[in-house]
Design an enzyme around this catalytic site. Sequence first.
Site, short mmCIF file in Angstrom:
data_model
loop_
_atom_site.label_atom_id
_atom_site.label_comp_id
_atom_site.label_asym_id
_atom_site.label_seq_id
_atom_site.Cartn_x
_atom_site.Cartn_y
_atom_site.Cartn_z
N HIS A 18 -1.73 5.76 -1.49
CA HIS A 18 -1.16 6.70 -2.24
C HIS A 18 0.21 7.12 -1.84
CE1 HIS A 18 -5.65 8.14 -2.32
NE2 HIS A 18 -5.30 7.75 -3.63
N LYS A 42 -18.57 17.40 -8.86
CA LYS A 42 -18.57 16.78 -7.66
C LYS A 42 -17.82 17.44 -6.29
CE LYS A 42 -16.67 12.40 -6.49
NZ LYS A 42 -15.97 11.11 -7.01
N ARG A 91 -4.31 -1.45 -7.91
CA ARG A 91 -4.71 -2.48 -7.17
C ARG A 91 -5.02 -3.64 -7.36
NH1 ARG A 91 -8.19 2.08 -4.21
NH2 ARG A 91 -8.48 2.43 -6.46
N SER A 129 -9.79 5.39 -0.74
CA SER A 129 -10.30 6.77 -0.10
C SER A 129 -11.64 6.72 0.30
CB SER A 129 -10.05 8.10 -0.92
OG SER A 129 -8.85 8.21 -1.28
P1 ADP Z 1 -8.89 8.99 -9.14
O1 ADP Z 1 -10.33 9.65 -8.61
O2 ADP Z 1 -8.28 9.44 -9.99
O3 ADP Z 1 -9.05 7.38 -9.12
P2 ADP Z 1 -7.62 8.40 -6.35
O4 ADP Z 1 -7.41 9.35 -5.45
O5 ADP Z 1 -8.81 7.55 -5.75
O6 ADP Z 1 -8.10 9.31 -7.58
O7 ADP Z 1 -6.51 7.45 -6.92
C1 ADP Z 1 -5.26 8.09 -7.59
C2 ADP Z 1 -4.33 6.97 -7.94
O8 ADP Z 1 -3.93 6.28 -6.76
C3 ADP Z 1 -5.21 5.95 -8.89
O9 ADP Z 1 -3.99 5.55 -9.74
C4 ADP Z 1 -5.37 4.90 -7.81
O10 ADP Z 1 -5.48 3.71 -8.46
C5 ADP Z 1 -4.18 4.95 -6.85
N1 ADP Z 1 -4.59 4.36 -5.34
C6 ADP Z 1 -5.54 4.68 -4.65
N2 ADP Z 1 -5.65 3.62 -3.63
C7 ADP Z 1 -4.56 3.04 -3.92
C8 ADP Z 1 -3.89 2.23 -3.19
N3 ADP Z 1 -4.41 1.67 -1.88
N4 ADP Z 1 -2.71 1.41 -3.58
C9 ADP Z 1 -2.02 1.89 -4.62
N5 ADP Z 1 -2.64 2.80 -5.49
C10 ADP Z 1 -3.76 3.44 -5.08
#
Ligand code: ADP
Length: 157
Positions: A18, A42, A91, A129
Amino acid sequence: MKKIAVFPGSFDPITVGHEAIVRRAISLFDHIIVAIGHNSVKKGFFSEQERKTMLSKVFENDKTVSVEIYEGLTVDFCKQKKSKYILRGLRTGVDFEYESPIGQINKVLYPEIETIYLLTLPEHSAISSSIVREILKYKGDVSKFVPKTIIKDIQLI
Ligand code: ADP
């Protein structure tokens, strides 16, 4: 007009993946709002306030990045913030499949919006995450996966 982007997500917790997406986008926008989506059903691993505190710490020296918690549709939040850009990270093909309908429907709901996708760096493509949460659950070492600034905080919570 200022180019404002909203980077919506759960950030439960923020990872280096992120962080890199935000840092790479800083030069593209006048302002980036990292927006933690409120989920009334959730319950997160970290509370929304804990996630906001961690994100704010990571970007405390970046004047054009702010952190907010929002409720409701992302496009409504964008309208409220006068943002015409949604930022997302990709990703793998799985992310693409997941993101496509969301991006297309958001465009129907708010035709002026553009979703900007940044491809993750190769070294971040396996980081999520949920993996960080799993490691934390069993008291493993997450230091390679979360921003340096919050390693101590994350292990104390
Ligand atoms: P959501 O529940 O909306 O997917 P996340 O916090 O998991 O929320 O992810 C937010 C954004 O960050 C999404 O666009 C996700 O694809 C991106 N993201 C998550 N992990 C990575 C990573 N390792 N590299 C690049 N983008 C990521």
